[in-house]
Design a protein around this motif. Structure first.
Motif, PDB file in Angstrom:
ATOM      1  N   ASP A 150       0.823  -1.205   0.000  1.00  0.00           N
ATOM      2  CA  ASP A 150       0.000   0.000   0.000  1.00  0.00           C
ATOM      3  C   ASP A 150       0.859   1.258   0.000  1.00  0.00           C
ATOM      4  OD1 ASP A 150      -2.551  -1.257  -0.009  1.00  0.00           O
ATOM      5  OD2 ASP A 150      -2.282  -1.756   2.100  1.00  0.00           O
ATOM      6  N   SER A 153       2.239   1.709  -3.507  1.00  0.00           N
ATOM      7  CA  SER A 153       1.244   2.177  -4.486  1.00  0.00           C
ATOM      8  C   SER A 153       0.910   3.653  -4.311  1.00  0.00           C
ATOM      9  CB  SER A 153      -0.040   1.336  -4.381  1.00  0.00           C
ATOM     10  OG  SER A 153      -0.700   1.546  -3.144  1.00  0.00           O
ATOM     11  N   TRP A 162       1.570   0.880 -17.636  1.00  0.00           N
ATOM     12  CA  TRP A 162       2.267  -0.256 -17.013  1.00  0.00           C
ATOM     13  C   TRP A 162       2.772  -1.198 -18.093  1.00  0.00           C
ATOM     14  CZ3 TRP A 162       3.127  -1.492 -11.848  1.00  0.00           C
ATOM     15  CH2 TRP A 162       3.458  -2.822 -11.558  1.00  0.00           C
ATOM     16  N   ARG A 180      -1.512  -4.178 -15.812  1.00  0.00           N
ATOM     17  CA  ARG A 180      -2.033  -3.353 -14.718  1.00  0.00           C
ATOM     18  C   ARG A 180      -2.300  -1.951 -15.267  1.00  0.00           C
ATOM     19  NH1 ARG A 180      -1.981  -6.962 -10.029  1.00  0.00           N
ATOM     20  NH2 ARG A 180      -0.333  -8.468 -10.493  1.00  0.00           N
ATOM     21  N   ARG A 183      -3.783   2.485  -9.567  1.00  0.00           N
ATOM     22  CA  ARG A 183      -3.032   2.460  -8.312  1.00  0.00           C
ATOM     23  C   ARG A 183      -3.372   1.212  -7.498  1.00  0.00           C
ATOM     24  NH1 ARG A 183      -3.878   7.696  -5.053  1.00  0.00           N
ATOM     25  NH2 ARG A 183      -2.412   8.531  -6.598  1.00  0.00           N
ATOM     26  N   ILE A 186      -1.486  -1.733  -8.710  1.00  0.00           N
ATOM     27  CA  ILE A 186      -0.076  -1.735  -8.309  1.00  0.00           C
ATOM     28  C   ILE A 186       0.069  -2.362  -6.933  1.00  0.00           C
ATOM     29  CG2 ILE A 186       1.700  -0.177  -7.417  1.00  0.00           C
ATOM     30  CD1 ILE A 186      -0.063   0.265 -10.760  1.00  0.00           C
ATOM     31  N   ALA A 187      -0.821  -2.005  -5.998  1.00  0.00           N
ATOM     32  CA  ALA A 187      -0.774  -2.602  -4.661  1.00  0.00           C
ATOM     33  C   ALA A 187      -0.955  -4.119  -4.752  1.00  0.00           C
ATOM     34  CB  ALA A 187      -1.849  -1.977  -3.775  1.00  0.00           C
TER      35      ALA A 187
END
Length: 271
Positions: A150, A153, A162, A180, A183, A186-187
């Motif tokens: 977290d 991200s 991405w 991806r 955000r 990404i996490a």
């Protein structure tokens, strides 16, 4: 001599003419901006009169905007007094990304409020932008070493370009290698990586961070141990980040994905 015009609006009209796709509209816009006897001087040439200016702007539009996919934008730093205006222009990819060119322009206007002389200079990227790029890249590497998905991200924009050097179909042994764009994605990406590996103080090294404007290149390697197989591996990688307003907008990884896949699959993967 004082020119009574809205200089910010005037500069926006000037920048727009370089992006204008319609030849007729472009010709009219040039006539409404430049005096018939106007002269533009760049580092390599001089253009005199509407015909020369139209040919020059049309060529730049065709090469840079239409064919190469860039767009010109004002930096919003217009200033001026008497009959002189100066401002900065950026050229950026229309699809998003870092600055490709930065120009400083000086205009002098005639009594009719039209451009009499234009001087255009290519200038270096503002120092604060370079500093922001490096700071964000280094902060990303620190958070990556800490391993909190977290927190990692938080450094990314809401929507991210991405790119991973692996087919979109991915590989069943490496489920995190897939497209991806947000955000939250990404996490999830870094959370999935952590789930498949033994927690370690260091999951890799960064030998160099190279910064060019809003782009940063990180050269290093990935060092992990697979939970299910107990197999350690080291994979060389290069990371390309684009940073805009302190957030990562492009994330492209070029890694030895074959080594990663073989470690996860615990068997050779056909090349």
């Amino acid at each position: 001599m004082d020119i009574d015009i809205d200089i910010d609006q005037f500069v926006e009209r000037y920048v727009a003419v370089w992006n204008e796709p319609d030849p007729v509209a472009r010709r009219h816009a040039i006539a409404e901006l430049f005096d018939a006897d106007a002269i533009e001087t760049t580092e390599s040439a001089r253009y005199h009169g509407h015909d020369a200016l139209e040919a020059r702007i049309t060529e730049a539009h065709n090469d840079l905007v239409r064919d190469a996919g860039f767009v010109f934008r004002s930096a919003g730093d217009t200033t001026g007094h008497h009959d002189t205006i100066t401002f900065t222009t950026y050229m950026v990819p229309i699809a998003g990304g870092g600055l490709a060119w930065t120009g400083r322009t000086v205009l002098t206007l005639g009594e009719n409020g039209l451009i009499r002389h234009e001087y255009q200079f290519t200038v270096d990227m503002p120092a604060e932008m370079k500093a922001s790029t490096r700071a964000t890249a280094e902060d990303f590497l620190r958070r990556l070493s800490e391993g909190d998905p977290d927190r990692i991200s938080e450094l990314f924009a809401e929507h991210v370009d991405w790119q991973l050097n692996w087919p979109d179909s991915g590989h069943p042994a490496v489920p995190w290698i897939r497209p991806r764009s947000t955000r939250a994605d990404i996490a999830d990406h870094f959370r999935e990586i952590a789930a498949f590996h033994v927690p370690e103080k260091s999951a890799g090294t960064a030998s160099r961070v190279l910064v060019d404007g809003t782009d940063a290149i990180v050269l290093g390697d990935i060092r992990q141990t697979v939970k299910t197989t107990g197999k350690p591996y080291t994979a060389l990688c290069a990371l390309h980040l684009t940073v805009e307003e302190g957030l990562i907008t492009r994330y492209a990884v070029y890694e030895d994905s074959l080594t990663v896949t073989e470690a996860l699959a615990d068997q050779p993967v056909h090349r």
